[in-house]
Write a protein that holds these residues in place. Structure first.
Motif, short mmCIF file in Angstrom:
data_model
loop_
_atom_site.label_atom_id
_atom_site.label_comp_id
_atom_site.label_asym_id
_atom_site.label_seq_id
_atom_site.Cartn_x
_atom_site.Cartn_y
_atom_site.Cartn_z
N ASN A 53 1.03 -1.46 -0.15
CA ASN A 53 0.06 0.16 -0.19
C ASN A 53 0.75 1.31 0.14
OD1 ASN A 53 -2.74 0.65 -0.56
ND2 ASN A 53 -2.95 1.25 1.71
N LYS A 54 2.23 1.22 -0.14
CA LYS A 54 3.13 2.47 -0.31
C LYS A 54 3.37 2.65 -1.89
CE LYS A 54 4.99 1.77 3.92
NZ LYS A 54 6.21 1.51 4.75
N PRO A 55 2.99 3.81 -2.25
CA PRO A 55 3.77 4.04 -3.79
C PRO A 55 5.19 3.98 -3.88
CG PRO A 55 2.99 5.98 -2.64
CD PRO A 55 2.73 5.10 -1.74
N ALA A 56 5.23 3.01 -5.16
CA ALA A 56 6.71 2.63 -5.31
C ALA A 56 7.31 3.16 -6.80
CB ALA A 56 6.85 1.05 -5.15
N CYS A 57 6.33 3.04 -7.54
CA CYS A 57 6.97 3.41 -9.22
C CYS A 57 5.75 3.76 -9.85
CB CYS A 57 7.38 1.97 -9.83
SG CYS A 57 6.01 0.60 -9.98
N THR A 58 5.96 4.48 -10.95
CA THR A 58 4.91 5.33 -11.78
C THR A 58 5.28 5.19 -13.36
OG1 THR A 58 3.53 6.97 -11.82
CG2 THR A 58 5.88 7.59 -11.64
N ALA A 59 4.33 5.48 -14.02
CA ALA A 59 4.58 5.65 -15.44
C ALA A 59 3.30 6.39 -15.77
CB ALA A 59 4.73 4.44 -16.22
N ARG A 60 3.23 7.04 -17.02
CA ARG A 60 2.11 7.36 -17.86
C ARG A 60 2.20 7.11 -19.13
NH1 ARG A 60 2.76 14.16 -18.53
NH2 ARG A 60 3.94 14.05 -20.45
N ILE A 69 1.25 3.43 -28.09
CA ILE A 69 1.23 3.87 -26.97
C ILE A 69 2.47 4.26 -26.50
CG2 ILE A 69 0.49 3.10 -24.63
CD1 ILE A 69 -1.85 2.75 -26.68
N LYS A 70 2.60 5.73 -26.03
CA LYS A 70 3.86 6.22 -25.88
C LYS A 70 3.81 5.96 -24.03
CE LYS A 70 7.35 9.73 -26.27
NZ LYS A 70 7.74 11.10 -27.15
N ILE A 71 5.02 5.48 -23.83
CA ILE A 71 5.32 5.26 -22.37
C ILE A 71 6.07 6.61 -21.89
CG2 ILE A 71 6.26 3.83 -20.36
CD1 ILE A 71 6.01 1.37 -22.50
N GLN A 72 5.68 7.32 -20.92
CA GLN A 72 6.45 8.28 -20.27
C GLN A 72 6.40 8.33 -18.90
OE1 GLN A 72 3.46 11.11 -21.95
NE2 GLN A 72 5.21 11.76 -23.50
N ARG A 73 7.28 9.11 -18.31
CA ARG A 73 7.60 9.27 -16.81
C ARG A 73 7.84 8.07 -16.18
NH1 ARG A 73 7.65 13.62 -19.56
NH2 ARG A 73 6.88 15.63 -18.78
N VAL A 74 8.56 6.96 -16.62
CA VAL A 74 8.83 5.80 -15.75
C VAL A 74 9.82 6.28 -14.69
CG1 VAL A 74 9.48 3.51 -15.81
CG2 VAL A 74 8.19 4.35 -17.84
N ALA A 75 9.26 5.86 -13.46
CA ALA A 75 10.41 6.07 -12.31
C ALA A 75 9.89 5.28 -11.14
CB ALA A 75 9.94 7.68 -12.08
N VAL A 76 10.98 4.72 -10.63
CA VAL A 76 11.04 3.75 -9.45
C VAL A 76 11.59 4.35 -8.37
CG1 VAL A 76 11.52 1.50 -8.85
CG2 VAL A 76 10.67 1.90 -11.03
N LEU A 77 11.21 4.50 -7.23
CA LEU A 77 11.86 5.19 -5.93
C LEU A 77 12.93 4.12 -5.77
CD1 LEU A 77 8.58 5.99 -3.69
CD2 LEU A 77 10.16 7.46 -5.22
N LYS A 78 13.93 4.83 -5.26
CA LYS A 78 15.39 4.16 -4.83
C LYS A 78 15.32 3.01 -4.22
CE LYS A 78 18.54 7.25 -4.35
NZ LYS A 78 19.40 8.29 -3.59
N ASP A 79 14.48 3.09 -3.17
CA ASP A 79 14.32 1.62 -2.37
C ASP A 79 13.84 0.63 -3.01
OD1 ASP A 79 15.20 3.51 -0.02
OD2 ASP A 79 13.18 3.41 0.87
#
Length: 147
Positions: A53-60, A69-79
């Motif tokens: 239940n903790k946000p860990a990664c994202t994309a749009r 489909i263009k994948i953008q803003r892919v990010a994974v928190l350091k932990d």
């Protein structure tokens, strides 16, 4: 990992996506915040992966007129880096692209240091490199397997 998606810019999911993007892109990579949040926010599908239940990664995702489909803003928190979470997110994106977005191809602009990550998911580099927000990038693509 539980993946939640939204187009609602007032939702908690979107707020979580922005928090991850700010941490990774603005704070860690020194991208100007005015470049990070752009005029496509209300035209994209925002995904956030949650671990316990903790946000860990994202994309749009941005569906283009030609079916890409263009994948953008892919990010994974350091932990969570190095845990396979990013690859799980990419696989979920591919599932959504087929099942819900009726896409024909996945495309993205990868930071050069992340090319090997996307190659693990069968993306290929196309064309010459370029700078985006002062960071070296390459265009990458993957044909969607519709079976």
């Amino acid at each position: 990992m539980d993946v939640r998606k939204t187009t609602d810019l007032l939702s908690t999911t979107y707020t979580d996506a922005l928090a991850i993007r700010k941490t990774v892109f603005v704070e860690e990579q020194n991208v100007d915040e005015s470049l990070e949040i752009d005029d496509l926010e209300d035209q994209t599908l925002h995904l956030v992966g949650y671990v316990q239940n903790k946000p860990a990664c994202t994309a749009r995702l941005l569906k283009k007129d030609n079916g890409d489909i263009k994948i953008q803003r892919v990010a994974v928190l350091k932990d969570y880096r190095g845990t396979g979470l990013g690859l799980k997110l990419i696989h979920e994106i591919e599932r959504l692209a087929v099942k819900e977005l009726n896409g024909s191809r996945l495309i993205l602009d990868s930071q050069d240091h992340a090319i090997a990550f996307y190659e693990k998911a069968d993306f290929t580099v196309e064309g010459e490199g370029f700078l985006d927000a002062g960071i070296p990038h390459h265009f990458m693509k993957k044909k969607i397997d519709r079976t």
